[in-house]
Design a protein around this motif. Structure first.
Motif, short mmCIF file in Angstrom:
data_model
loop_
_atom_site.label_atom_id
_atom_site.label_comp_id
_atom_site.label_asym_id
_atom_site.label_seq_id
_atom_site.Cartn_x
_atom_site.Cartn_y
_atom_site.Cartn_z
N TYR A 1 9.08 4.26 3.88
CA TYR A 1 8.00 4.68 4.78
C TYR A 1 6.86 3.66 4.80
O TYR A 1 5.70 4.02 4.98
CB TYR A 1 7.43 6.05 4.38
CG TYR A 1 8.45 7.06 3.93
CD1 TYR A 1 9.34 7.62 4.83
CD2 TYR A 1 8.53 7.46 2.60
CE1 TYR A 1 10.29 8.55 4.42
CE2 TYR A 1 9.48 8.39 2.18
CZ TYR A 1 10.35 8.92 3.10
OH TYR A 1 11.28 9.84 2.68
N PHE B 1 2.26 9.47 9.76
CA PHE B 1 3.04 8.29 10.12
C PHE B 1 2.45 7.56 11.33
O PHE B 1 2.46 6.32 11.39
CB PHE B 1 4.49 8.67 10.38
CG PHE B 1 5.25 9.01 9.13
CD1 PHE B 1 5.13 8.23 7.99
CD2 PHE B 1 6.08 10.12 9.08
CE1 PHE B 1 5.83 8.54 6.82
CE2 PHE B 1 6.80 10.44 7.93
CZ PHE B 1 6.66 9.64 6.80
N ARG C 1 4.86 10.36 0.20
CA ARG C 1 5.06 9.32 1.21
C ARG C 1 4.08 8.17 1.01
O ARG C 1 4.43 7.00 1.16
CB ARG C 1 4.91 9.90 2.62
CG ARG C 1 5.83 11.05 2.96
CD ARG C 1 7.30 10.74 2.69
NE ARG C 1 8.17 11.77 3.20
CZ ARG C 1 8.50 12.88 2.54
NH1 ARG C 1 8.03 13.10 1.32
NH2 ARG C 1 9.32 13.77 3.08
#
Length: 322
Positions: free
Chosen positions: A224, A281, A312
């Motif tokens: 990620y 994100f 993440r």
């Protein structure tokens, strides 16, 4: 360049030819192929440049299909699936031989879930095979939460992107499985540990940390990740030791006076963890495209979805996976 549209019949036709389509889910966009066809699955790994030891999640249309792909559906996992499907929960179960080895990286278990997106559920209903679908991005990079993200990264490698709009949850599914009678969480995700424990009626053992052998999708240390250097910690401390003109900031809710506001993103001004997850994100992508050398980020409260967000962020701060 990939077309972007809402034509389910077109997407189904491409998949039936063992080619790939990007699909929307409530978590992130997936790069989908026929999970029962080894050639299609190979194309997923090649297109993403994903290592073959990192298994894939298999997406199905409804809970009744589980027994097609596993001979043993533990009652606790069945109970969780009944409660959370369609939704951001993946169950790790023993696999039948119909699932190619490559899907599971040769492991004896397969990861299954029912996604909560009407377009993808309609697509799954229209075909007679499940879909293997990791995130629709180059391996190790930030997961896509809008069709435009997919087009920017994989648009020259696939034919079609099924446009389902922005992803509602914004981080990947939680992955759970059973070890003997112990309920284990192999990846923190869109459903919190507390929610799972409440339904299961038992404690969850978190096993999402990196292990010598990957047991489930999303367990690699570096993942990620933006291309820019990313530091996770006390933003105020790092600002005192970094040129403020060179950094972008990803905070939970705070604005830092040392840095221009145009180079700062707040995940949730009202400090809502669900809103923060939805924005994570996309925020990383925006910062990665800014004229900065370093992204400074801070951990969120380590409760509920905050645990998954922090997971993440930690993996992103490790750096890009090779």
């Amino acid at each position: 360049m990939a077309l972007i549209g809402t034509d389910i019949l077109k997407a189904a036709a491409i998949l039936k030819q063992n080619a790939l389509v990007a699909i929307p889910t409530e978590t992130v966009y997936g790069l989908a192929g026929n999970a029962l066809n080894a050639d299609a699955v190979t194309k997923i790994f090649e297109t993403k440049n994903r290592p073959s030891f990192d298994p894939l999640i298999v997406h199905i249309h409804q809970i009744d299909e589980v027994t097609k792909y596993t001979p043993q559906f533990h009652p606790t996992l069945a109970k969780l699936a009944e409660a959370f499907w369609p939704g951001p929960l993946t169950v790790l179960v023993p696999r039948r031989e119909i699932i190619p080895d490559l899907v599971c990286s040769g492991l004896p278990q397969v990861a299954l879930r029912v996604p909560a997106h009407p377009l993808t559920l309609a697509l799954l209903k229209s075909i007679d095979f499940p879909l293997a679908a990791p995130s629709a991005n180059p391996f190790g990079y930030i997961s896509p939460t809008m069709p435009q993200h997919v087009a920017a990264q994989l648009g020259d490698k696939i034919d079609y992107i099924l446009d389902g709009g922005p992803c509602r949850v914004g981080i990947e599914s939680s992955i759970v499985g059973m070890e003997d009678d112990e309920l284990c969480m192999y990846r923190l995700g869109g459903i919190s540990k507390e929610e799972i424990e409440q339904v299961a009626g038992q404690q969850v053992l978190i096993k999402s940390q990196v292990q010598e052998k990957v047991l489930a999708p999303g367990q690699l240390s570096s993942h990620y990740a933006p291309d820019k250097k990313m530091i996770l910690g006390d933003i105020a401390y790092w600002l005192a030791n970094t040129d403020p003109k060179e950094v972008g900031i990803l905070s939970f809710s705070k604005i830092y006076d040392e840095v221009e506001e145009s180079r700062q993103i707040q995940l949730s001004v009202k400090e809502d963890l669900r809103e923060a997850a939805q924005n994570l994100f996309a925020a990383l992508r925006i910062l990665d495209n800014m004229p900065v050398t370093t992204i400074l980020a801070e951990p969120l409260p380590d409760i509920g979805l905050g645990r998954a967000i922090n997971d993440r962020l930690k993996r992103a701060a490790v750096g890009k996976a090779d």
